[in-house]
Scaffold this motif. Structure first.
Motif, PDB file in Angstrom:
ATOM      1  N   THR A 281       0.823  -1.201   0.000  1.00 39.60           N
ATOM      2  CA  THR A 281       0.000   0.000   0.000  1.00 39.60           C
ATOM      3  C   THR A 281       0.862   1.259   0.000  1.00 39.60           C
ATOM      4  O   THR A 281       0.542   2.256  -0.656  1.00 39.60           O
ATOM      5  N   LEU A 282       1.977   1.202   0.750  1.00 39.63           N
ATOM      6  CA  LEU A 282       2.856   2.371   0.887  1.00 39.63           C
ATOM      7  C   LEU A 282       4.143   2.205   0.077  1.00 39.63           C
ATOM      8  O   LEU A 282       5.174   2.782   0.418  1.00 39.63           O
ATOM      9  N   ALA A 283       4.040   1.433  -0.997  1.00 37.90           N
ATOM     10  CA  ALA A 283       5.236   1.110  -1.792  1.00 37.90           C
ATOM     11  C   ALA A 283       5.955   2.346  -2.318  1.00 37.90           C
ATOM     12  O   ALA A 283       7.182   2.349  -2.445  1.00 37.90           O
ATOM     13  N   ARG A 284       5.191   3.388  -2.628  1.00 35.32           N
ATOM     14  CA  ARG A 284       5.783   4.602  -3.206  1.00 35.32           C
ATOM     15  C   ARG A 284       6.057   5.680  -2.156  1.00 35.32           C
ATOM     16  O   ARG A 284       6.400   6.812  -2.511  1.00 35.32           O
ATOM     17  N   HIS A 285       5.927   5.313  -0.881  1.00 40.83           N
ATOM     18  CA  HIS A 285       6.188   6.261   0.203  1.00 40.83           C
ATOM     19  C   HIS A 285       7.585   5.969   0.755  1.00 40.83           C
ATOM     20  O   HIS A 285       7.752   5.138   1.642  1.00 40.83           O
ATOM     21  N   GLN A 286       8.569   6.649   0.240  1.00 39.89           N
ATOM     22  CA  GLN A 286       9.968   6.340   0.559  1.00 39.89           C
ATOM     23  C   GLN A 286      10.281   6.485   2.045  1.00 39.89           C
ATOM     24  O   GLN A 286      11.174   5.815   2.574  1.00 39.89           O
ATOM     25  N   GLN A 287       9.533   7.313   2.744  1.00 36.73           N
ATOM     26  CA  GLN A 287       9.795   7.531   4.168  1.00 36.73           C
ATOM     27  C   GLN A 287       9.193   6.420   5.027  1.00 36.73           C
ATOM     28  O   GLN A 287       9.335   6.448   6.260  1.00 36.73           O
ATOM     29  N   ARG A 288       8.526   5.425   4.417  1.00 32.68           N
ATOM     30  CA  ARG A 288       7.874   4.365   5.183  1.00 32.68           C
ATOM     31  C   ARG A 288       8.397   2.977   4.791  1.00 32.68           C
ATOM     32  O   ARG A 288       7.631   2.021   4.692  1.00 32.68           O
ATOM     33  N   ILE A 289       9.678   2.857   4.575  1.00 30.60           N
ATOM     34  CA  ILE A 289      10.285   1.578   4.230  1.00 30.60           C
ATOM     35  C   ILE A 289      10.516   0.764   5.510  1.00 30.60           C
ATOM     36  O   ILE A 289      11.179   1.229   6.444  1.00 30.60           O
ATOM     37  N   LEU A 290       9.983  -0.437   5.533  1.00 31.16           N
ATOM     38  CA  LEU A 290      10.120  -1.278   6.718  1.00 31.16           C
ATOM     39  C   LEU A 290      11.529  -1.838   6.852  1.00 31.16           C
ATOM     40  O   LEU A 290      12.192  -2.116   5.848  1.00 31.16           O
ATOM     41  N   PRO A 291      11.979  -2.043   8.089  1.00 29.22           N
ATOM     42  CA  PRO A 291      13.258  -2.730   8.314  1.00 29.22           C
ATOM     43  C   PRO A 291      13.121  -4.220   8.060  1.00 29.22           C
ATOM     44  O   PRO A 291      12.080  -4.695   7.572  1.00 29.22           O
ATOM     45  N   ALA A 292      14.127  -4.984   8.408  1.00 28.26           N
ATOM     46  CA  ALA A 292      14.118  -6.432   8.212  1.00 28.26           C
ATOM     47  C   ALA A 292      12.901  -7.057   8.884  1.00 28.26           C
ATOM     48  O   ALA A 292      12.438  -6.609   9.940  1.00 28.26           O
ATOM     49  N   ARG A 293      12.392  -8.111   8.272  1.00 29.75           N
ATOM     50  CA  ARG A 293      11.171  -8.762   8.759  1.00 29.75           C
ATOM     51  C   ARG A 293      11.268  -9.151  10.237  1.00 29.75           C
ATOM     52  O   ARG A 293      10.276  -9.025  10.979  1.00 29.75           O
ATOM     53  N   ALA A 294      12.418  -9.613  10.679  1.00 30.26           N
ATOM     54  CA  ALA A 294      12.581 -10.060  12.065  1.00 30.26           C
ATOM     55  C   ALA A 294      12.354  -8.929  13.063  1.00 30.26           C
ATOM     56  O   ALA A 294      12.074  -9.185  14.243  1.00 30.26           O
ATOM     57  N   LEU A 295      12.467  -7.678  12.610  1.00 31.11           N
ATOM     58  CA  LEU A 295      12.289  -6.524  13.495  1.00 31.11           C
ATOM     59  C   LEU A 295      10.866  -5.971  13.451  1.00 31.11           C
ATOM     60  O   LEU A 295      10.528  -5.066  14.207  1.00 31.11           O
ATOM     61  N   VAL A 296      10.048  -6.517  12.542  1.00 28.69           N
ATOM     62  CA  VAL A 296       8.664  -6.048  12.407  1.00 28.69           C
ATOM     63  C   VAL A 296       7.800  -6.988  13.233  1.00 28.69           C
ATOM     64  O   VAL A 296       7.255  -7.974  12.745  1.00 28.69           O
ATOM     65  N   THR A 297       7.672  -6.686  14.510  1.00 30.62           N
ATOM     66  CA  THR A 297       7.038  -7.594  15.461  1.00 30.62           C
ATOM     67  C   THR A 297       5.742  -7.004  16.021  1.00 30.62           C
ATOM     68  O   THR A 297       5.515  -5.794  15.970  1.00 30.62           O
ATOM     69  N   MET A 298       4.911  -7.895  16.572  1.00 28.11           N
ATOM     70  CA  MET A 298       3.563  -7.517  16.994  1.00 28.11           C
ATOM     71  C   MET A 298       3.528  -6.633  18.244  1.00 28.11           C
ATOM     72  O   MET A 298       2.472  -6.125  18.599  1.00 28.11           O
ATOM     73  N   ASP A 299       4.639  -6.451  18.903  1.00 26.08           N
ATOM     74  CA  ASP A 299       4.656  -5.640  20.119  1.00 26.08           C
ATOM     75  C   ASP A 299       5.132  -4.218  19.857  1.00 26.08           C
ATOM     76  O   ASP A 299       5.376  -3.456  20.796  1.00 26.08           O
TER      77      ASP A 299
END
Length: 521
Positions: A281-299
């Motif tokens: 959804t935010l693919a073209r929003h350069q300021q919203r790039i997620l870090p590595a998957r292991a750091l994208v956690t539910m808490d």
């Protein structure tokens, strides 16, 4: 009349399924609802153009009054009151038997992310569920020779997940065009099993995936209304749980519940697809790039807000708030690694229970007791729908970016997961253990979408190296060489070509599986 391709093996794969009457029922659904489904997919594309142009998803201003009003969904039937732990697995005969024989409260039989939709898998999956509903499902494992049979007194409740709106079924044509896979999956199962399930007060029950707008939920509601009338079932006897697994949908949970308020009994945190949807959804929003998957956690950040917002919304409306899937699975032969994996699952389930979720998912029977124990610590009753925190998250909280970076190992891991999973999917397997994690289409989508976005914006690794086409080509070849050294995967070359095309494309493809679908039988 629907045109059915590849009829040759259907009599042996699924002798009870593709009857003239069942196909006529699917055809009626397709005739009545195909144009509406197509229009909703067009609306998705229009919304994506707005997001790509810089707009952020948010709460709908024209439904604000509905969100503020006091109303509730209908009560869940007795069979769906206690959903403490549900097990998920593809609709494959042996897995159907093992899941329904387990101590889980419910089993989600999947025709979506964990099932590669080969024609054989779709046909045999429908036959397995037909037999299971009648208590006659058994099989012999072709490798081990072990016999599996459904226990006549099993208590696990069957819930079926059809494919998402975007996926076609190329082997079923209407006026020369592929019918929606959702129509085929829902229609065949409903026609053959709904009356028997209703007689036994065990359904029919469904999980609904990939919704992006409340009008898509309203379409499901109308299809279920139509199906009930066609088969002369009581109105609203068909119940559903809808997965909130897209970023636009988290802002429309009240509207979704309202659109299906007579039959929608809960929402589920489909976390992996949700992470993928955030990226897409935010693919073209350069300021919203997620870090590595292991750091994208539910808490943390947007995922923490997502879980809490779903619980509060569901409980305010009298619906179950279901937790999602931890990707960790038991590890055989390594006690230390296994203990660490189980502890991660335990922590995840305790967090969900403490947040107020009324149940959760596991992908392996060996995790059921662990999840039950975690939930029982916080939820002594069948559910905790009376738990209300009063929390209301802002749009910015639901979009908050987690902190963290990317190192070369993270980059390589994404390549490996996308490669190995895609190769397995092309070979007909949709749920794949990779590096001691259970991966499905959603986690493969995260991997390839992150690679695309990192390269698109020349993201820098933690050691200062810039992610570019040359780095990707080098690491992709290294991954192919490493996998070949372990024992060549049959579809590895095709998977590598596909990943290369997806990551180097100027635009992020909506779904990996739509392109890959052309390559399977």
């Amino acid at each position: 009349m629907l045109e059915i391709k590849n009829k040759t093996s259907l009599d042996s794969w699924s002798p009870n399924i593709f009857t003239p009457e069942a196909l006529a029922f699917v055809e009626k659904i397709a005739d009545k609802f195909s144009a509406r489904r197509d229009a909703l997919l067009d609306a998705r594309r229009a919304a994506k153009e707005r997001f790509d142009g810089g707009q952020l998803p948010g709460f709908l201003p024209d439904t604000k009054d509905l969100r503020m009003e006091n109303w509730q969904v209908a009560d869940a039937p007795l069979a769906l009151q206690n959903r403490r732990v549900e097990i998920t697995a593809p609709a494959e005969r042996q897995k159907v038997i093992q899941a329904l024989n387990s101590s889980a409260k419910a089993y989600m039989a999947d025709f979506e992310d964990s099932l590669a939709p080969t024609w054989k898998n779709i046909a045999t999956g429908q036959q397995a569920l037909y037999d299971a509903v009648r208590g006659t499902c058994d099989t012999v494992n072709s490798v081990t020779g072990k016999h599996y049979a459904l226990k006549p007194d099993h208590e696990c409740v069957l819930i079926v997940r059809p494919r998402g709106w975007h996926l076609p079924e190329k082997n079923v044509l209407r006026q020369g065009k592929a019918v929606a896979g959702a129509f085929v999956d829902f229609g065949l199962f409903f026609f053959h099993n709904a009356k028997l399930l209703a007689t036994n007060e065990r359904g029919p029950y469904f999980y609904l995936p990939k919704t992006e707008h409340w009008r898509e939920a309203a379409l499901w509601n109308d299809i279920m209304d139509f199906a009930e009338k066609e088969l002369e079932l009581p109105a609203n006897s068909t119940k559903a749980t809808l997965l909130i697994e897209t970023l636009p949908a988290v802002f429309q949970m009240h509207e979704i519940l309202h659109a299906m308020r007579a039959r929608l009994v809960g929402l589920n945190c489909g976390r992996w697809d949700y992470i993928f949807s955030y990226i897409k959804t935010l693919a073209r929003h350069q300021q919203r790039i997620l870090p590595a998957r292991a750091l994208v956690t539910m808490d943390k950040a947007f995922l923490k807000s997502y879980s809490e917002e779903l619980v509060e919304t569901c409980h305010r409306r009298g619906a179950h708030a279901m937790g999602g899937m931890s990707a960790f699975i038991p590890i055989r032969g390594d006690e230390e690694a296994n203990a660490l994996a189980l502890e991660k699952v335990r922590e995840d389930k305790k967090r969900e229970a403490a947040n107020g979720h009324d149940g959760t998912w596991v992908a392996h029977p060996g995790l059921i007791d662990l999840a039950v124990d975690a939930f029982s610590e916080y939820m002594p009753k069948a559910h905790q729908k009376d738990k209300l925190s009063g929390i209301a998250h802002s749009a910015s909280a639901l979009l908050e970016l987690p902190e963290g970076g990317i190192n070369l190992a993270d980059f390589d891991s994404n390549i490996q997961v996308a490669l190995r999973y895609t190769a397995a999917w092309l070979g007909g397997t949709g749920a794949v253990p990779i590096f001691n994690m259970m991966e499905d289409a959603a986690t493969a989508e995260i991997s390839r979408a992150q690679l695309w976005q990192w390269m698109q914006y020349a993201t820098t690794l933690s050691d200062g190296v810039e992610i570019d086409a040359a780095l990707f080509a080098n690491r992709l070849q290294s991954a192919v060489n490493a996998i070949n050294a372990d024992g060549e995967l049959t579809y590895l070359s095709a998977a590598a070509d596909m990943l290369d095309s997806l990551v180097n494309s100027p635009d992020m493809a909506d779904f990996l599986t739509t392109g890959a679908y052309a390559l399977i039988d």
